[in-house]
Design a protein around this motif. Sequence first.
Motif, PDB file in Angstrom:
ATOM      1  N   GLU A 118      42.148  40.975  33.451  1.00  0.00           N
ATOM      2  CA  GLU A 118      41.163  41.506  34.396  1.00  0.00           C
ATOM      3  C   GLU A 118      40.954  40.578  35.590  1.00  0.00           C
ATOM      4  O   GLU A 118      40.634  41.027  36.699  1.00  0.00           O
ATOM      5  CB  GLU A 118      39.828  41.762  33.681  1.00  0.00           C
ATOM      6  N   LEU A 119      41.145  39.268  35.364  1.00  0.00           N
ATOM      7  CA  LEU A 119      41.022  38.320  36.474  1.00  0.00           C
ATOM      8  C   LEU A 119      42.197  38.466  37.446  1.00  0.00           C
ATOM      9  O   LEU A 119      42.023  38.386  38.663  1.00  0.00           O
ATOM     10  CB  LEU A 119      40.960  36.885  35.953  1.00  0.00           C
ATOM     11  N   LYS A 174      44.054  40.257  42.692  1.00  0.00           N
ATOM     12  CA  LYS A 174      44.963  41.097  43.482  1.00  0.00           C
ATOM     13  C   LYS A 174      44.175  42.037  44.389  1.00  0.00           C
ATOM     14  O   LYS A 174      44.502  42.185  45.577  1.00  0.00           O
ATOM     15  CB  LYS A 174      45.871  41.911  42.558  1.00  0.00           C
ATOM     16  N   GLU A 175      43.155  42.662  43.843  1.00  0.00           N
ATOM     17  CA  GLU A 175      42.341  43.585  44.639  1.00  0.00           C
ATOM     18  C   GLU A 175      41.730  42.868  45.838  1.00  0.00           C
ATOM     19  O   GLU A 175      41.720  43.386  46.961  1.00  0.00           O
ATOM     20  CB  GLU A 175      41.238  44.186  43.766  1.00  0.00           C
ATOM     21  N   ILE A 176      41.229  41.657  45.613  1.00  0.00           N
ATOM     22  CA  ILE A 176      40.678  40.857  46.707  1.00  0.00           C
ATOM     23  C   ILE A 176      41.766  40.561  47.737  1.00  0.00           C
ATOM     24  O   ILE A 176      41.560  40.692  48.945  1.00  0.00           O
ATOM     25  CB  ILE A 176      40.075  39.542  46.165  1.00  0.00           C
ATOM     26  N   GLY A 177      42.939  40.180  47.254  1.00  0.00           N
ATOM     27  CA  GLY A 177      44.034  39.836  48.149  1.00  0.00           C
ATOM     28  C   GLY A 177      44.486  40.990  49.016  1.00  0.00           C
ATOM     29  O   GLY A 177      44.862  40.789  50.188  1.00  0.00           O
ATOM     30  N   MET A 207      37.241  31.319  39.135  1.00  0.00           N
ATOM     31  CA  MET A 207      37.349  32.559  38.370  1.00  0.00           C
ATOM     32  C   MET A 207      37.671  32.290  36.905  1.00  0.00           C
ATOM     33  O   MET A 207      37.194  33.001  36.020  1.00  0.00           O
ATOM     34  CB  MET A 207      38.425  33.461  38.986  1.00  0.00           C
ATOM     35  N   GLU A 208      38.477  31.280  36.634  1.00  0.00           N
ATOM     36  CA  GLU A 208      38.898  30.995  35.259  1.00  0.00           C
ATOM     37  C   GLU A 208      37.808  30.298  34.449  1.00  0.00           C
ATOM     38  O   GLU A 208      37.692  30.508  33.238  1.00  0.00           O
ATOM     39  CB  GLU A 208      40.161  30.120  35.267  1.00  0.00           C
ATOM     40  N   ALA A 209      37.034  29.435  35.089  1.00  0.00           N
ATOM     41  CA  ALA A 209      35.973  28.683  34.406  1.00  0.00           C
ATOM     42  C   ALA A 209      34.802  28.474  35.375  1.00  0.00           C
ATOM     43  O   ALA A 209      34.489  27.353  35.756  1.00  0.00           O
ATOM     44  CB  ALA A 209      36.502  27.344  33.903  1.00  0.00           C
TER      45      ALA A 209
END
Length: 270
Positions: free
Chosen positions: A168-169, A174-177, A247-249
């Motif tokens: 999901e991250l 990708k959507e942001i990009g 985003m990861e942590a």
Amino acid sequence: MNKKQLSTGISVAYEEAGKGEPIVLLHGFCGSRRYWEEALPHFAGIGRTIVPDLRGHGDSDAAGSEERYTMEDLADDVAALMDELNLPKIALFGHSLGGYAALAFAEKYPHRLTALGLVHSTAYPDTEQAKENRLKAAETIRTQGVDAFVDGLVPKLFSPAHRESKPELIAKAKEIGYGTSPEGAAGCALGMRARPDRVSVLQRLNLPILLLAGESDEVIPPEKRFPVSGDNVTAITLEGVGHMGMMEAPEALAGCIGSFMERNRRTDRV
């Protein structure tokens, strides 16, 4: 979302949260202020946190027909936004591309900083191979579009473990990009290619410096993560994190920045 017309000739979109000492967070290449969405709530007790979209990214304007967006251009946008918000000084933290812009800011406007942080970034310039890759990136963006480039870029930004466990991250990044303008993506690729070695900027900077790296970052190699050391330098590696700690942590990353800010506030009071 807020938006300001800047003296540099573009309108910049930004989010703002919290109160206290001003903090500006800059996102990475083909990102936007949304990279920091999960981390931003954790900054509530740290300070007044401002998260802009860099030019050509997110909801900020592209800069007309200019081919290259220099790191100095991005730094000037930050300074102009500070003027609009009546901020004489800030603590500036830049992720990846945002770190390169933050270094350009530190070189040009050191008197406007209270602290500087590089998040998954480096003060070293591109290698010759990396410079070639920037040219290829700009060409891909121009000929195949932003979406195709982002699809190839984004998975490499996350740690191998998170590529499997947190799809999901990847989808969100990708959507942001996809929201990056072709001018902004190609322009920043060429701007990063042209950036100079700024290790000396860190060496000269008489301010608190945070160097925050990801243990599993496949973009910034270990030998380029901590280019300086000293009493004013805090170096931290986030375990199990790739190039996208916000985003990861997000809680751990914000905690590192919060502890850094608090420690240096205490130092200032002594």
